[in-house]
Design a protein around this motif. Structure first.
Motif, PDB file in Angstrom:
ATOM      1  N   THR A  62       0.834  -1.269  -0.140  1.00 35.87           N
ATOM      2  CA  THR A  62      -0.199   0.137  -0.077  1.00 35.87           C
ATOM      3  C   THR A  62       0.597   1.383   0.341  1.00 35.87           C
ATOM      4  O   THR A  62       0.368   2.284  -0.645  1.00 35.87           O
ATOM      5  N   LEU A  63       2.223   0.815   1.029  1.00 40.73           N
ATOM      6  CA  LEU A  63       3.178   2.700   0.525  1.00 40.73           C
ATOM      7  C   LEU A  63       3.018   2.378  -0.102  1.00 40.73           C
ATOM      8  O   LEU A  63       3.625   4.115  -1.024  1.00 40.73           O
ATOM      9  N   THR A  64       4.341   1.295  -1.125  1.00 38.96           N
ATOM     10  CA  THR A  64       4.890   1.172  -2.549  1.00 38.96           C
ATOM     11  C   THR A  64       3.382   2.413  -3.374  1.00 38.96           C
ATOM     12  O   THR A  64       4.259   3.407  -4.427  1.00 38.96           O
ATOM     13  N   VAL A  65       2.048   1.280  -3.754  1.00 44.93           N
ATOM     14  CA  VAL A  65       1.348   2.021  -4.194  1.00 44.93           C
ATOM     15  C   VAL A  65       0.888   3.855  -4.232  1.00 44.93           C
ATOM     16  O   VAL A  65       0.609   4.459  -5.307  1.00 44.93           O
ATOM     17  N   PHE A  67       2.966   6.473  -2.008  1.00 44.86           N
ATOM     18  CA  PHE A  67       4.245   6.824  -2.359  1.00 44.86           C
ATOM     19  C   PHE A  67       3.854   7.044  -4.708  1.00 44.86           C
ATOM     20  O   PHE A  67       4.716   8.050  -4.687  1.00 44.86           O
ATOM     21  N   ALA A  68       3.748   5.839  -5.488  1.00 45.42           N
ATOM     22  CA  ALA A  68       4.132   5.969  -6.393  1.00 45.42           C
ATOM     23  C   ALA A  68       3.071   7.290  -7.270  1.00 45.42           C
ATOM     24  O   ALA A  68       3.039   8.157  -7.917  1.00 45.42           O
ATOM     25  N   ALA A  69       0.856   6.610  -6.869  1.00 46.27           N
ATOM     26  CA  ALA A  69       0.394   8.034  -6.585  1.00 46.27           C
ATOM     27  C   ALA A  69       0.882   9.748  -6.260  1.00 46.27           C
ATOM     28  O   ALA A  69       0.526  10.076  -7.228  1.00 46.27           O
ATOM     29  N   LEU A  70       1.134   9.765  -5.332  1.00 43.04           N
ATOM     30  CA  LEU A  70       1.869  11.219  -4.714  1.00 43.04           C
ATOM     31  C   LEU A  70       2.428  11.615  -5.197  1.00 43.04           C
ATOM     32  O   LEU A  70       2.372  12.831  -6.121  1.00 43.04           O
ATOM     33  N   TYR A  71       3.621  10.617  -6.334  1.00 42.08           N
ATOM     34  CA  TYR A  71       4.823  11.273  -7.179  1.00 42.08           C
ATOM     35  C   TYR A  71       3.985  11.107  -8.577  1.00 42.08           C
ATOM     36  O   TYR A  71       4.823  12.418  -8.866  1.00 42.08           O
ATOM     37  N   SER A  72       3.382  10.743  -9.166  1.00 45.31           N
ATOM     38  CA  SER A  72       2.723  10.764 -10.204  1.00 45.31           C
ATOM     39  C   SER A  72       2.146  11.836 -10.602  1.00 45.31           C
ATOM     40  O   SER A  72       1.349  12.902 -11.511  1.00 45.31           O
ATOM     41  N   LEU A  73       1.134  12.669  -9.043  1.00 45.62           N
ATOM     42  CA  LEU A  73       0.141  13.455  -9.039  1.00 45.62           C
ATOM     43  C   LEU A  73       0.556  14.759  -8.852  1.00 45.62           C
ATOM     44  O   LEU A  73       0.311  15.708  -9.072  1.00 45.62           O
ATOM     45  N   VAL A  87      13.361   8.018  -8.882  1.00 44.42           N
ATOM     46  CA  VAL A  87      12.464   6.949  -8.296  1.00 44.42           C
ATOM     47  C   VAL A  87      11.490   6.118  -9.284  1.00 44.42           C
ATOM     48  O   VAL A  87      10.848   5.058  -8.300  1.00 44.42           O
ATOM     49  N   PRO A  88      10.707   6.376 -10.600  1.00 44.08           N
ATOM     50  CA  PRO A  88       9.674   5.190 -10.712  1.00 44.08           C
ATOM     51  C   PRO A  88      10.412   4.082 -10.766  1.00 44.08           C
ATOM     52  O   PRO A  88       9.799   2.891 -10.799  1.00 44.08           O
ATOM     53  N   TRP A  89      11.764   3.720 -11.229  1.00 44.36           N
ATOM     54  CA  TRP A  89      12.567   3.187 -11.087  1.00 44.36           C
ATOM     55  C   TRP A  89      12.343   2.328  -9.971  1.00 44.36           C
ATOM     56  O   TRP A  89      12.400   1.076  -9.522  1.00 44.36           O
ATOM     57  N   PHE A  95       8.473  -2.727  -6.141  1.00 50.56           N
ATOM     58  CA  PHE A  95       7.245  -3.193  -5.703  1.00 50.56           C
ATOM     59  C   PHE A  95       7.091  -4.502  -6.938  1.00 50.56           C
ATOM     60  O   PHE A  95       6.915  -5.644  -5.456  1.00 50.56           O
ATOM     61  N   ILE A  96       7.945  -5.065  -7.367  1.00 50.85           N
ATOM     62  CA  ILE A  96       7.624  -5.920  -7.265  1.00 50.85           C
ATOM     63  C   ILE A  96       8.691  -7.270  -6.401  1.00 50.85           C
ATOM     64  O   ILE A  96       8.382  -8.166  -6.081  1.00 50.85           O
TER      65      ILE A  96
END
Length: 465
Positions: A62-65, A67-73, A87-89, A95-96
């Motif tokens: 959940t934290l990974t998702v 952080f990814a959402a906050l980074y993209s938005l 960051v995306p990498w 995530f994997i």
């Protein structure tokens, strides 16, 4: 080597053999208090820890998702063009890894070395991203030490608290501590000793490294880790107590019946010998006719097997009708209705339970005939009346029981079945009371006034069909 929840082999294979008694190993072994627990209680604790590991995996995912959402938005800084986008990498790789951890947690395979690897991944992910900031923005290494994202390390430490084992919080905290020490040393090494400053103003407005500021961060990591570790240590003791008491409560229900166990555990004060309370209750006595000669001719195993089947047949019926097994008397059983807790339908429930037992009696006898065993008919009797629900014994050994004339008379009527050639008897008064309480399962057949052994006056009895 221990096996089970802590790895198919607690050493973790070749890697673990090479590392010996390192941190990788200590997380793969049971805590000392777990090794002292009875195996079945330790198994329950292991199941709780497996659920905790799954919870940790879900939180990390959940934290990974998030952080990814906050980074993209989130809006980019005005100088975001300078960022090389690590960051995306990093989030993608993490995530994997988190998905793999989640899958393995559901398979119950998370040995110590993998748990350590997971905690290392948390620290490496965050600190690598922090270190990348100064290169991405074209700044000196001290720039990375000031990035606010540093505070996320406390999230990774706190996540380990989901497992009631302070070793994991302490290990994550130590990794965070030494990881930050490594970043500070690396920054000083790249910038040179002249980068160290003692001026707070120069630190805040320039690129200097203030050792005191970094020490504050390290102290915060250690303080949070120590507080969470101490809290978890106390929480783990509470969890162990709760698990023990839960097992004891389940065992007590098996030995004393759910009704008695619930009454004991619901008390505001501890039970004491000599406590008593009057009740209007009904007593049900059951017995297997001919069991004594059967047991003398059959082996121990067959005798116990038949007795167990008999109890498995009648006990659920009694409990379904609200009865509580007071005691087993060899092949007999005594059940109470309305004694443990008051009931306005005690007599009706007891007669209904007796009738239900009589209905399964023929099938029970046929099952014995099919095994070439002597037929053992089930006989029973019910008597309602005032009783005393009492706690008897001593301070060291207590027993809940029911005392009163209704108990004695029910036992006498059960034995009278053999004399009268009946299978189910009750008194006329009990039958009338049960009918008033709604009993209509079976019509009773009144008998002529009957003399019963041990009773001074003839009794008006009712035979249940």
């Amino acid at each position: 080597m221990e096996r089970g929840r802590y790895g198919r082999n607690a050493s973790g294979g070749g890697l673990m053999t090479a590392l010996g008694s390192s941190l990788f190993t200590h997380l793969g072994l049971r805590p000392s208090e777990m090794r002292r627990l009875p195996p079945r209680i330790a198994k329950l604790m292991e199941q709780e820890e497996e659920r905790s590991e799954r919870a940790i995996s879900w939180v990390q995912l959940t934290l990974t998702v998030t952080f990814a959402a906050l980074y993209s938005l989130a809006p980019r800084p005005v100088d975001a063009s300078m960022i090389s986008e690590p960051v995306p990498w990093a989030l993608g790789i993490y995530f994997i890894f988190t998905l793999l951890r989640l899958a393995l947690s559901y398979r119950g395979w998370l040995p110590g070395w993998f748990l350590m690897l997971s905690m290392l991944a948390d620290v490496i992910l965050l600190y690598s991203l922090l270190w990348a900031f100064h290169t991405s923005y074209g700044q000196p290494p001290s720039f990375s030490l000031r990035v606010p994202t540093f505070t996320h390390i406390f999230i990774f430490i706190a996540v380990r608290a989901l497992r009631f084992d302070p070793r994991f919080v302490l290990t994550q905290g130590l990794l965070a501590f030494f990881g930050w020490v490594a970043l500070v040393v690396l920054a000083i090494d790249e910038m040179g000793p002249t980068s160290i400053t003692r001026s707070f103003v120069a630190y805040m407005s320039g690129n200097g490294i203030l050792i005191g500021a970094e020490a504050d961060k390290l102290i915060s990591i250690i303080a949070v880790t120590a507080i969470l570790g101490a809290t978890l240590y106390r929480a783990r003791l509470t969890l162990l107590t709760a698990v023990r008491e839960g097992v004891a409560s389940r065992d007590m229900r098996r030995y004393f019946g759910a009704g008695v166990a619930d009454a004991i555990t619901a008390r505001r004060t501890a039970a004491m010998a000599g406590e008593a309370e009057a009740r209007d209750a009904a007593i049900l006595m059951l017995d297997l006719r001919g069991f004594t000669p059967f047991a003398s001719l059959r082996g121990t195993a067959k005798t116990v097997e038949v007795l167990t089947r008999y109890h498995s047949l009648v006990i659920p019926i009694i409990e379904e009708h609200g009865g509580v097994i007071d005691k087993f008397l060899g092949d007999g059983a005594m059940a109470t209705f309305g004694a443990v807790s008051p009931s306005p339908t005690a007599a009706a429930d007891a007669l209904a339970a007796l009738c239900a037992v009589m209905e399964v009696g023929p099938a029970w006898c046929r099952s014995l005939e099919d095994e070439d065993c002597p037929v053992l008919p089930i006989h029973g009797a019910v008597v309602a009346g005032p009783v005393v629900a009492a706690t008897v014994g001593t301070e060291r050994r207590l027993e809940f029981t029911v005392i009163g004339s209704a108990v004695n008379l029910a036992a006498k009527l059960e034995k009278h079945n053999k004399v009268a050639g009946t299978q189910a008897l009750t008194t006329a008064d009990t039958y009338a009371l049960a009918c008033k309480q709604g009993f209509h399962a079976r019509e009773g057949i009144p008998l002529a006034p009957t003399e019963v052994a041990g009773v001074a006056e003839p009794l008006h009895l009712v035979r249940l069909g």
